[in-house]
Design an enzyme around this catalytic site. Structure first.
Site, PDB file in Angstrom:
ATOM      1  N   LYS A  73      18.555  51.799 -12.316  1.00 52.59           N
ATOM      2  CA  LYS A  73      18.144  51.882 -13.727  1.00 52.59           C
ATOM      3  C   LYS A  73      18.684  50.731 -14.130  1.00 52.59           C
ATOM      4  CE  LYS A  73      19.997  54.995 -17.524  1.00 52.59           C
ATOM      5  NZ  LYS A  73      20.624  56.013 -18.034  1.00 52.59           N
ATOM      6  N   SER A 148      18.468  59.928 -20.032  1.00 54.25           N
ATOM      7  CA  SER A 148      18.039  58.683 -20.308  1.00 54.25           C
ATOM      8  C   SER A 148      17.372  57.947 -19.085  1.00 54.25           C
ATOM      9  CB  SER A 148      18.957  57.549 -21.181  1.00 54.25           C
ATOM     10  OG  SER A 148      20.249  57.498 -20.279  1.00 54.25           O
ATOM     11  N   SER A 172      22.655  62.263 -18.574  1.00 55.56           N
ATOM     12  CA  SER A 172      21.276  61.459 -18.426  1.00 55.56           C
ATOM     13  C   SER A 172      20.803  61.225 -16.787  1.00 55.56           C
ATOM     14  CB  SER A 172      21.643  59.908 -18.824  1.00 55.56           C
ATOM     15  OG  SER A 172      21.257  59.875 -20.290  1.00 55.56           O
TER      16      SER A 172
HETATM   17  N1  GLN Z   1      21.246  62.587 -24.158  1.00 45.03           N
HETATM   18  C1  GLN Z   1      22.432  62.262 -24.219  1.00 45.03           C
HETATM   19  C2  GLN Z   1      22.625  61.032 -25.309  1.00 45.03           C
HETATM   20  O1  GLN Z   1      21.667  60.806 -25.908  1.00 45.03           O
HETATM   21  C3  GLN Z   1      23.111  61.720 -22.975  1.00 45.03           C
HETATM   22  C4  GLN Z   1      22.811  59.999 -22.554  1.00 45.03           C
HETATM   23  C5  GLN Z   1      23.234  59.504 -21.528  1.00 45.03           C
HETATM   24  O2  GLN Z   1      23.938  60.221 -20.632  1.00 45.03           O
HETATM   25  N2  GLN Z   1      23.312  58.120 -21.077  1.00 45.03           N
HETATM   26  O3  GLN Z   1      23.592  60.676 -25.554  1.00 45.03           O
END
Ligand code: GLN
Length: 479
Positions: A73, A148, A172
């Site tokens: 990532k 994400s 994410s």
């Molecule tokens: N979707 C969640 C957020 O927007 C989790 C994001 C993540 O785990 N980086 O914060």
């Protein structure tokens, strides 16, 4: 048999060369560039690395990751290459060092194929906030990958690489794993070093693995975990996770009825109850759990996560990292750099976090959210005194359409409802793909185990996986 195990045997008995495997990965990455899962591809470097590993293996070295390619990532630093975090503000920023997990990947013989697309600074659930454009779901390109870590999930789901690393602050890894039909794991907080991961919510973030199957995810996690003196929150604990089939008889499986009620898709609900029936039929005992504070998870998470994010992102000011918009005075330079460099969702979160931390509101919001967080962790602690594992859906729906939730941040935030409590409590959890929906969209379930008891989570998921064999239906591992 596990797809990753098969790859291992094929490499060991000389049927598949590491160099050919990496070449095939790079070729597929280019053929499937429409999915937009990579921000950068390491063509020459990856091949050079593959030749080196092939030599090491020939000399008899036993490598935990035996030359398999991995996508990383783009919020994890790889020396000498760009770390953009999916943001305009960091475009062109080249990392001068390797994250600890990257050192470990190299040491254990993985080949880094490239950097994966992601929501800007990991804020999002669909990958649509990336400055490099959205990642598309390989099962239906009009739908989101989840986020994400959408690029990481898709690089595995599109059968480009067998391994990927993502980061999970509120879901994410597990949410895109469910949307894309791959295994994704959020380890116990402290299991994996965060050194070299660009921080979002430092008390919630963990780096974790994606793979075709449970075995693959377990060996990748094994390779990257352990104490690191550069991250004071990392902990040394034994990490042999290699999964074994378990007799499910007598295993106590906790369920959260409030979660079941919040599943929006009938098909996801159907799969949830089907797996529960399978567990029951295998002799597991189902225990209904009371977690009285879990309903405050989303509220608490979006205060803690945005507060930490607003503080962590203060360092991107045009002085030390990435892009700068020049001006004749420094204040104006900060203003212009941040206005142009950050996208809308990042700005929204910085505003929310700064508000929650500001004097007069700190006690009412931030401290309150921390208190609630503690109560949620206590609820789980109590629950785990009576069960071996908690079983929940991973997401309320299957992958939604691109653009569907973009105008409604609150609805977007609510899509993390089953994953967020796990981060607040620092627990480990795994997404296991089970079946395809009628529209051929993957449906995944979540297994949560006790702190540092990933072994139980892997064993049980492996046993359930062995029954449903999603990886066969998906046809992964064609190299
Ligand atoms: N979707 C969640 C957020 O927007 C989790 C994001 C993540 O785990 N980086 O914060």
């Amino acid at each position: 048999m596990s797809v990753v195990r098969q790859l291992k045997y094929r490499i060991q008995n000389g049927e598949l060369s590491i160099v050919d495997l990496v070449k095939s990965s790079l070729k597929k990455a280019k053929e499937k560039s429409n999915l937009n899962c990579f921000i950068s591809l390491f063509e020459d470097k990856a091949l050079e690395h593959a030749y080196n590993i092939q030599e090491r293996v020939k000399k008899g070295e036993e490598l935990k990751l035996f030359g398999l390619p991995v996508a990383v990532k783009d919020n994890i630093n790889v020396k000498g290459s760009e770390t953009t975090c999916g943001s305009n503000i960091l475009k062109g920023y080249v990392s001068p060092y390797n994250a600890t997990v990257v050192e470990k990947l190299i040491e254990n013989g993985a080949v880094i194929a490239g950097k994966a697309n992601m929501d800007e600074f990991a804020f999002g659930s669909t990958n649509e906030t990336s400055a490099f454009g959205p990642v598309k779901n390989p099962y239906d390109e009009t739908r989101v990958s989840g986020g994400s870590s959408g690029g990481s999930a898709v690089s595995v789901a599109a059968d480009i690489v067998p391994f990927a690393l993502g980061s999970d602050t509120g879901g994410s890894i597990r949410q895109p794993a469910a949307f894309c039909g791959v295994v994704g794991v959020k380890p116990t907080y402290g299991r994996v070093s965060r050194y070299g991961l660009v921080a979002f919510g430092s008390s919630l973030d963990q780096i974790g693995p994606f793979s075709y199957d449970v075995y693959g995810a377990s060996i990748l996690l094994d390779a990257i975990s352990g104490f690191d003196e550069k991250d004071s929150t990392s902990i040394n604990k034994p990490s042999n996770f290699e999964p074994e089939l378990r007799d499910l008889k007598g295993i106590k499986v906790g369920v959260i009825n409030e979660f079941a009620d919040q599943i929006q898709s009938d098909e996801v609900k159907g799969v949830y109850y089907k797996v529960l029936d399978f567990l029951k039929a295998s002799g597991a005992e189902i225990v209904e759990l009371e977690l009285p504070h879990i309903k405050y998870s989303i509220a608490s998470y979006y205060i803690v996560a945005t507060s930490e994010a607003s503080s962590n992102l203060a360092r991107f000011d045009g002085v030390r990292y990435g892009n700068r918009v020049n001006s004749d005075n420094v204040k104006d330079m900060y203003f212009k750099t941040r206005s142009e460099g950050f996208g809308e969702e990042v700005k929204r979160r910085i505003l929310l976090g700064t508000f929650a931390l500001s004097s007069g509101y700190y006690d009412a919001y931030y401290l309150k959210a921390l208190g609630v967080r503690k109560l949620i962790a206590k609820d789980f602690e109590k629950a785990f005194s009576g069960v071996d594992i908690i079983f929940t859906p991973a997401t309320p729906t299957t992958a939604f359409k691109l653009g569907e939730k973009l105008d409604n941040p609150l609805e977007m935030y609510l899509s993390d409802i089953f994953t967020v409590p796990v981060n607040l409590a620092g627990l480990p959890a795994l997404t296991l793909p089970i079946e395809f929906s009628k529209e051929k969209l993957p449906i995944g379930m979540q297994f949560i185990s006790k702190w540092f008891d990933e072994k139980t989570m892997f064993d049980i998921a492996y046993t359930v996986e062995d029954y449903y064999k999603f990886y066969e239906k998906a046809g992964y591992g064609r190299f």
